[in-house]
Motif scaffolding. Sequence first.
Motif, PDB file in Angstrom:
ATOM      1  N   LEU A   1      13.052  -1.690  11.521  1.00 58.81           N
ATOM      2  CA  LEU A   1      14.497  -1.706  11.763  1.00 58.81           C
ATOM      3  C   LEU A   1      15.085  -3.115  11.750  1.00 58.81           C
ATOM      4  O   LEU A   1      16.294  -3.281  11.872  1.00 58.81           O
ATOM      5  CB  LEU A   1      14.797  -1.027  13.098  1.00 58.81           C
ATOM      6  N   ASN A   2      14.212  -4.109  11.640  1.00 59.75           N
ATOM      7  CA  ASN A   2      14.631  -5.510  11.605  1.00 59.75           C
ATOM      8  C   ASN A   2      15.419  -5.887  12.863  1.00 59.75           C
ATOM      9  O   ASN A   2      16.507  -6.466  12.790  1.00 59.75           O
ATOM     10  CB  ASN A   2      15.435  -5.805  10.338  1.00 59.75           C
ATOM     11  N   VAL A   3      14.854  -5.518  14.017  1.00 57.82           N
ATOM     12  CA  VAL A   3      15.457  -5.850  15.305  1.00 57.82           C
ATOM     13  C   VAL A   3      14.371  -6.409  16.217  1.00 57.82           C
ATOM     14  O   VAL A   3      13.187  -6.355  15.908  1.00 57.82           O
ATOM     15  CB  VAL A   3      16.116  -4.616  15.975  1.00 57.82           C
ATOM     16  N   SER A   4      14.777  -6.930  17.352  1.00 50.33           N
ATOM     17  CA  SER A   4      13.821  -7.478  18.313  1.00 50.33           C
ATOM     18  C   SER A   4      13.285  -6.367  19.222  1.00 50.33           C
ATOM     19  O   SER A   4      13.850  -5.275  19.293  1.00 50.33           O
ATOM     20  CB  SER A   4      14.479  -8.556  19.162  1.00 50.33           C
ATOM     21  N   LEU A   5      12.209  -6.691  19.931  1.00 51.15           N
ATOM     22  CA  LEU A   5      11.657  -5.740  20.892  1.00 51.15           C
ATOM     23  C   LEU A   5      12.638  -5.495  22.037  1.00 51.15           C
ATOM     24  O   LEU A   5      12.707  -4.387  22.573  1.00 51.15           O
ATOM     25  CB  LEU A   5      10.318  -6.252  21.436  1.00 51.15           C
ATOM     26  N   THR A   6      13.418  -6.508  22.369  1.00 45.38           N
ATOM     27  CA  THR A   6      14.437  -6.368  23.412  1.00 45.38           C
ATOM     28  C   THR A   6      15.499  -5.351  22.994  1.00 45.38           C
ATOM     29  O   THR A   6      15.944  -4.528  23.803  1.00 45.38           O
ATOM     30  CB  THR A   6      15.097  -7.728  23.706  1.00 45.38           C
ATOM     31  N   THR A   7      15.891  -5.400  21.724  1.00 49.90           N
ATOM     32  CA  THR A   7      16.875  -4.433  21.219  1.00 49.90           C
ATOM     33  C   THR A   7      16.333  -3.019  21.317  1.00 49.90           C
ATOM     34  O   THR A   7      17.049  -2.099  21.718  1.00 49.90           O
ATOM     35  CB  THR A   7      17.250  -4.763  19.759  1.00 49.90           C
ATOM     36  N   LEU A   8      15.058  -2.826  20.979  1.00 49.23           N
ATOM     37  CA  LEU A   8      14.450  -1.501  21.115  1.00 49.23           C
ATOM     38  C   LEU A   8      14.499  -1.032  22.568  1.00 49.23           C
ATOM     39  O   LEU A   8      14.792   0.139  22.842  1.00 49.23           O
ATOM     40  CB  LEU A   8      12.997  -1.517  20.634  1.00 49.23           C
TER      41      LEU A   8
ATOM     42  N   PRO B   1       0.828  -1.206   0.000  1.00 49.46           N
ATOM     43  CA  PRO B   1       0.000   0.000   0.000  1.00 49.46           C
ATOM     44  C   PRO B   1       0.862   1.255   0.000  1.00 49.46           C
ATOM     45  O   PRO B   1       1.935   1.276   0.601  1.00 49.46           O
ATOM     46  CB  PRO B   1      -0.816  -0.109   1.282  1.00 49.46           C
ATOM     47  N   THR B   2       0.394   2.276  -0.687  1.00 48.76           N
ATOM     48  CA  THR B   2       1.131   3.535  -0.701  1.00 48.76           C
ATOM     49  C   THR B   2       0.969   4.188   0.657  1.00 48.76           C
ATOM     50  O   THR B   2      -0.056   4.056   1.314  1.00 48.76           O
ATOM     51  CB  THR B   2       0.606   4.485  -1.795  1.00 48.76           C
ATOM     52  N   HIS B   3       1.976   4.876   1.064  1.00 50.03           N
ATOM     53  CA  HIS B   3       1.966   5.503   2.380  1.00 50.03           C
ATOM     54  C   HIS B   3       1.661   6.983   2.256  1.00 50.03           C
ATOM     55  O   HIS B   3       2.416   7.829   2.710  1.00 50.03           O
ATOM     56  CB  HIS B   3       3.306   5.286   3.084  1.00 50.03           C
ATOM     57  N   SER B   4       0.525   7.289   1.643  1.00 47.88           N
ATOM     58  CA  SER B   4       0.144   8.683   1.510  1.00 47.88           C
ATOM     59  C   SER B   4      -0.241   9.266   2.866  1.00 47.88           C
ATOM     60  O   SER B   4      -0.129  10.447   3.095  1.00 47.88           O
ATOM     61  CB  SER B   4      -1.013   8.829   0.518  1.00 47.88           C
ATOM     62  N   GLU B   5      -0.695   8.405   3.757  1.00 47.80           N
ATOM     63  CA  GLU B   5      -1.061   8.834   5.097  1.00 47.80           C
ATOM     64  C   GLU B   5      -0.058   8.251   6.089  1.00 47.80           C
ATOM     65  O   GLU B   5      -0.401   7.435   6.922  1.00 47.80           O
ATOM     66  CB  GLU B   5      -2.469   8.353   5.433  1.00 47.80           C
ATOM     67  N   GLU B   6       1.183   8.681   6.003  1.00 46.59           N
ATOM     68  CA  GLU B   6       2.201   8.129   6.884  1.00 46.59           C
ATOM     69  C   GLU B   6       1.950   8.582   8.309  1.00 46.59           C
ATOM     70  O   GLU B   6       1.497   9.683   8.568  1.00 46.59           O
ATOM     71  CB  GLU B   6       3.596   8.557   6.433  1.00 46.59           C
ATOM     72  N   LYS B   7       2.280   7.700   9.229  1.00 44.35           N
ATOM     73  CA  LYS B   7       2.084   7.975  10.641  1.00 44.35           C
ATOM     74  C   LYS B   7       3.200   8.870  11.169  1.00 44.35           C
ATOM     75  O   LYS B   7       4.305   8.864  10.658  1.00 44.35           O
ATOM     76  CB  LYS B   7       2.116   6.663  11.425  1.00 44.35           C
ATOM     77  N   GLU B   8       2.890   9.596  12.210  1.00 49.99           N
ATOM     78  CA  GLU B   8       3.910  10.390  12.890  1.00 49.99           C
ATOM     79  C   GLU B   8       4.626   9.548  13.949  1.00 49.99           C
ATOM     80  O   GLU B   8       5.751   9.828  14.309  1.00 49.99           O
ATOM     81  CB  GLU B   8       3.286  11.624  13.546  1.00 49.99           C
ATOM     82  N   PHE B   9       3.931   8.507  14.445  1.00 42.58           N
ATOM     83  CA  PHE B   9       4.494   7.629  15.457  1.00 42.58           C
ATOM     84  C   PHE B   9       4.255   6.189  15.067  1.00 42.58           C
ATOM     85  O   PHE B   9       3.228   5.852  14.479  1.00 42.58           O
ATOM     86  CB  PHE B   9       3.852   7.893  16.825  1.00 42.58           C
ATOM     87  N   TYR B  10       5.213   5.328  15.412  1.00 37.50           N
ATOM     88  CA  TYR B  10       5.104   3.903  15.166  1.00 37.50           C
ATOM     89  C   TYR B  10       5.040   3.165  16.503  1.00 37.50           C
ATOM     90  O   TYR B  10       5.677   3.579  17.473  1.00 37.50           O
ATOM     91  CB  TYR B  10       6.317   3.388  14.385  1.00 37.50           C
ATOM     92  N   THR B  11       4.328   2.049  16.528  1.00 41.08           N
ATOM     93  CA  THR B  11       4.302   1.215  17.720  1.00 41.08           C
ATOM     94  C   THR B  11       5.634   0.487  17.849  1.00 41.08           C
ATOM     95  O   THR B  11       6.464   0.503  16.943  1.00 41.08           O
ATOM     96  CB  THR B  11       3.168   0.175  17.637  1.00 41.08           C
ATOM     97  N   ARG B  12       5.816  -0.181  18.973  1.00 42.07           N
ATOM     98  CA  ARG B  12       7.046  -0.948  19.188  1.00 42.07           C
ATOM     99  C   ARG B  12       7.202  -2.034  18.131  1.00 42.07           C
ATOM    100  O   ARG B  12       8.289  -2.227  17.585  1.00 42.07           O
ATOM    101  CB  ARG B  12       7.038  -1.585  20.578  1.00 42.07           C
ATOM    102  N   VAL B  13       6.113  -2.733  17.839  1.00 43.09           N
ATOM    103  CA  VAL B  13       6.165  -3.827  16.867  1.00 43.09           C
ATOM    104  C   VAL B  13       6.472  -3.296  15.472  1.00 43.09           C
ATOM    105  O   VAL B  13       7.312  -3.847  14.748  1.00 43.09           O
ATOM    106  CB  VAL B  13       4.826  -4.615  16.878  1.00 43.09           C
TER     107      VAL B  13
END
Length: 90
Positions: free
Chosen positions: A51-58, A33-45
Amino acid sequence: MTNSAIQLMQIDIESFGQFIQKLVREELEKIFPTHSEEKEFYTRVETAKLLNVSLTTLFHWNNEGTLKNTKIGKRVYYSKNEVSSKLNAR
């Protein structure tokens, strides 16, 4: 039992090409899907997937100050700018 019908009709090559392009575009839009409505914030998941990392790394990055999170209520979010800068630094 399914009821299927075959319908034949004449169509010029240009119209057929446009029809195929439309179908392919619609299917690709479902997958990417096109990201015409990109978010200002992302969840942890979402951040971990981007970033292709684990939640522990975050969690560790937040404690180290590498990637700061923002809490809204009891939920943890990462700003689009923080995630983008981390993606560009990789």
